[in-house]
Design a protein around this motif. Structure first.
Motif, PDB file in Angstrom:
ATOM      1  N   THR A  77       5.163  13.405  -0.037  1.00  0.00           N
ATOM      2  CA  THR A  77       5.002  14.098   1.247  1.00  0.00           C
ATOM      3  C   THR A  77       6.335  14.205   1.971  1.00  0.00           C
ATOM      4  O   THR A  77       6.659  15.245   2.570  1.00  0.00           O
ATOM      5  N   SER A  78       7.125  13.133   1.898  1.00  0.00           N
ATOM      6  CA  SER A  78       8.437  13.135   2.537  1.00  0.00           C
ATOM      7  C   SER A  78       9.353  14.167   1.890  1.00  0.00           C
ATOM      8  O   SER A  78      10.067  14.908   2.587  1.00  0.00           O
ATOM      9  N   TYR A  79       9.328  14.230   0.550  1.00  0.00           N
ATOM     10  CA  TYR A  79      10.176  15.173  -0.164  1.00  0.00           C
ATOM     11  C   TYR A  79       9.771  16.624   0.112  1.00  0.00           C
ATOM     12  O   TYR A  79      10.614  17.523   0.175  1.00  0.00           O
ATOM     13  N   GLU A  80       8.456  16.845   0.249  1.00  0.00           N
ATOM     14  CA  GLU A  80       7.973  18.214   0.453  1.00  0.00           C
ATOM     15  C   GLU A  80       8.394  18.772   1.808  1.00  0.00           C
ATOM     16  O   GLU A  80       8.435  19.989   1.992  1.00  0.00           O
ATOM     17  N   SER A  81       8.689  17.881   2.743  1.00  0.00           N
ATOM     18  CA  SER A  81       9.083  18.334   4.075  1.00  0.00           C
ATOM     19  C   SER A  81      10.598  18.374   4.270  1.00  0.00           C
ATOM     20  O   SER A  81      11.083  18.603   5.378  1.00  0.00           O
ATOM     21  N   LEU A  82      11.335  18.150   3.177  1.00  0.00           N
ATOM     22  CA  LEU A  82      12.789  18.149   3.277  1.00  0.00           C
ATOM     23  C   LEU A  82      13.344  19.541   3.582  1.00  0.00           C
ATOM     24  O   LEU A  82      12.769  20.562   3.194  1.00  0.00           O
ATOM     25  N   ASP A  83      14.468  19.559   4.230  1.00  0.00           N
ATOM     26  CA  ASP A  83      15.209  20.796   4.461  1.00  0.00           C
ATOM     27  C   ASP A  83      15.914  21.147   3.147  1.00  0.00           C
ATOM     28  O   ASP A  83      16.868  20.478   2.741  1.00  0.00           O
ATOM     29  N   VAL A  84      15.409  22.186   2.480  1.00  0.00           N
ATOM     30  CA  VAL A  84      15.933  22.561   1.163  1.00  0.00           C
ATOM     31  C   VAL A  84      17.416  22.933   1.230  1.00  0.00           C
ATOM     32  O   VAL A  84      18.175  22.669   0.294  1.00  0.00           O
ATOM     33  N   MET A  85      17.848  23.518   2.314  1.00  0.00           N
ATOM     34  CA  MET A  85      19.241  23.912   2.435  1.00  0.00           C
ATOM     35  C   MET A  85      20.148  22.683   2.571  1.00  0.00           C
ATOM     36  O   MET A  85      21.285  22.685   2.102  1.00  0.00           O
ATOM     37  N   ARG A  86      19.631  21.650   3.184  1.00  0.00           N
ATOM     38  CA  ARG A  86      20.428  20.438   3.390  1.00  0.00           C
ATOM     39  C   ARG A  86      20.383  19.507   2.195  1.00  0.00           C
ATOM     40  O   ARG A  86      21.348  18.820   1.887  1.00  0.00           O
ATOM     41  N   GLY A 117       0.794  -1.222   0.000  1.00  0.00           N
ATOM     42  CA  GLY A 117       0.000   0.000   0.000  1.00  0.00           C
ATOM     43  C   GLY A 117       0.823   1.266   0.000  1.00  0.00           C
ATOM     44  O   GLY A 117       0.339   2.337   0.373  1.00  0.00           O
ATOM     45  N   THR A 118       2.065   1.148  -0.434  1.00  0.00           N
ATOM     46  CA  THR A 118       2.940   2.322  -0.496  1.00  0.00           C
ATOM     47  C   THR A 118       2.729   3.043  -1.820  1.00  0.00           C
ATOM     48  O   THR A 118       2.829   2.440  -2.892  1.00  0.00           O
ATOM     49  N   THR A 119       2.409   4.314  -1.759  1.00  0.00           N
ATOM     50  CA  THR A 119       2.179   5.087  -2.976  1.00  0.00           C
ATOM     51  C   THR A 119       3.231   6.180  -3.113  1.00  0.00           C
ATOM     52  O   THR A 119       3.946   6.516  -2.165  1.00  0.00           O
ATOM     53  N   LEU A 120       3.281   6.753  -4.314  1.00  0.00           N
ATOM     54  CA  LEU A 120       4.226   7.845  -4.536  1.00  0.00           C
ATOM     55  C   LEU A 120       3.857   9.077  -3.720  1.00  0.00           C
ATOM     56  O   LEU A 120       4.709   9.931  -3.467  1.00  0.00           O
ATOM     57  N   ARG A 180      12.655  17.203  -7.425  1.00  0.00           N
ATOM     58  CA  ARG A 180      11.595  16.417  -6.795  1.00  0.00           C
ATOM     59  C   ARG A 180      10.617  15.844  -7.812  1.00  0.00           C
ATOM     60  O   ARG A 180      10.300  14.645  -7.791  1.00  0.00           O
ATOM     61  N   ASP A 181      10.127  16.669  -8.708  1.00  0.00           N
ATOM     62  CA  ASP A 181       9.146  16.199  -9.696  1.00  0.00           C
ATOM     63  C   ASP A 181       9.748  15.151 -10.619  1.00  0.00           C
ATOM     64  O   ASP A 181       9.095  14.150 -10.948  1.00  0.00           O
ATOM     65  N   GLU A 182      10.968  15.378 -11.054  1.00  0.00           N
ATOM     66  CA  GLU A 182      11.623  14.435 -11.953  1.00  0.00           C
ATOM     67  C   GLU A 182      11.888  13.098 -11.259  1.00  0.00           C
ATOM     68  O   GLU A 182      11.777  12.032 -11.869  1.00  0.00           O
ATOM     69  N   LEU A 183      12.243  13.137  -9.985  1.00  0.00           N
ATOM     70  CA  LEU A 183      12.525  11.913  -9.233  1.00  0.00           C
ATOM     71  C   LEU A 183      11.282  11.035  -9.109  1.00  0.00           C
ATOM     72  O   LEU A 183      11.384   9.808  -9.024  1.00  0.00           O
ATOM     73  N   LEU A 184      10.112  11.651  -9.105  1.00  0.00           N
ATOM     74  CA  LEU A 184       8.873  10.905  -8.931  1.00  0.00           C
ATOM     75  C   LEU A 184       8.108  10.668 -10.228  1.00  0.00           C
ATOM     76  O   LEU A 184       7.067  10.020 -10.221  1.00  0.00           O
ATOM     77  N   SER A 185       8.625  11.200 -11.328  1.00  0.00           N
ATOM     78  CA  SER A 185       7.921  11.030 -12.600  1.00  0.00           C
ATOM     79  C   SER A 185       8.089   9.605 -13.110  1.00  0.00           C
ATOM     80  O   SER A 185       9.043   8.905 -12.782  1.00  0.00           O
ATOM     81  N   SER A 186       7.130   9.154 -13.909  1.00  0.00           N
ATOM     82  CA  SER A 186       7.215   7.797 -14.475  1.00  0.00           C
ATOM     83  C   SER A 186       7.351   7.900 -15.992  1.00  0.00           C
ATOM     84  O   SER A 186       8.455   7.864 -16.518  1.00  0.00           O
TER      85      SER A 186
END
Length: 221
Positions: free
Chosen positions: A178-187, A170-173, A195-201
């Motif tokens: 959600t995990s990527y959106e909460s990332l520390d952009v500076m880190r 039941g794991t979805t993209l 982000r979008d490219e990493l999740l694109s199919s």
């Protein structure tokens, strides 16, 4: 004391069981694999489903490893190998691998077997022969073809296993998003930027095949 009202059930009135055979064992094992995943592929569970004892299965298969190879091969009978006379060698190669990917994805457990079982059956060998034939058409021979077919199949199998495992759990993209959106952009600036490219199919699978194929073409041995 006689009980004239007692109903006697004759064994002859029971539906006759299908005679035990290697084909029946393999088909039953595949159904258990689809329904229960890898945990369903055990001699005990297969024997129970067939209403027999585990020892009777060993008349037809040497061990679970051999049975797994039969099950894998039986599951691959739905792989479509395009007519080599139609289309280009690369298109046919990619279409065959895409069909292989689809079969593994739609048959839970088969992808895991493909990662852990040595393919020796007729369908497995036919797929390998077909891929080698298309690589030969493309001028890829000898060691490069032998190692290349292994790499292409491993890539397709891994992608199918990853996708099937996500669906089963039941794991979805969206979870990853959600995990990527909460990332520390500076880190993690690179992940945030892509982000979008990493999740694109899209054509990701065929892109991966193309990358592998171009690498094989560049390293002819």
């Amino acid at each position: 004391m006689n009980n004239s009202n007692r109903t006697v059930i004759s064994r002859r009135s029971r539906p006759a069981k299908e005679p035990l055979s290697k084909d029946l064992i393999v088909k039953t094992a595949l159904e258990l694999l689809k329904n229960e995943g890898s945990s369903g592929l055990s001699m005990r569970k297969i024997a129970k489903a067939l209403d027999t004892g585990p020892s009777s299965l060993y008349v037809y298969v040497t061990n679970l490893q051999e049975l797994s190879a039969y099950v894998l091969d039986y599951g691959l009978d739905k792989v479509v190998l395009p007519d080599a006379q139609d289309g280009s060698w690369k298109t046919n190669l990619f279409d065959a691998l895409n069909s292989y990917l689809t079969v593994l994805y739609e048959s839970p457990g088969i992808a895991e077997l493909a990662l852990t079982t040595i393919p020796v059956g007729s369908h497995s060998l036919a797929l390998m022969e077909y891929i080698l034939g298309r690589l030969h058409e493309g001028g890829i021979r000898s060691t490069s073809a032998a190692w290349g077919v292994d790499l292409l199949l491993l890539y397709a199998t891994s992608v199918a296993f990853e996708q099937a495992s996500r669906d089963q759990k039941g794991t979805t993209l969206n979870t990853i998003l959600t995990s990527y959106e909460s990332l520390d952009v500076m880190r993690y600036p690179m992940i945030a930027n892509l982000r979008d490219e990493l999740l694109s199919s899209g054509e990701r699978f065929r892109w991966g095949l193309e990358v592998i194929l171009q690498g094989i073409l560049q390293r002819q041995d």
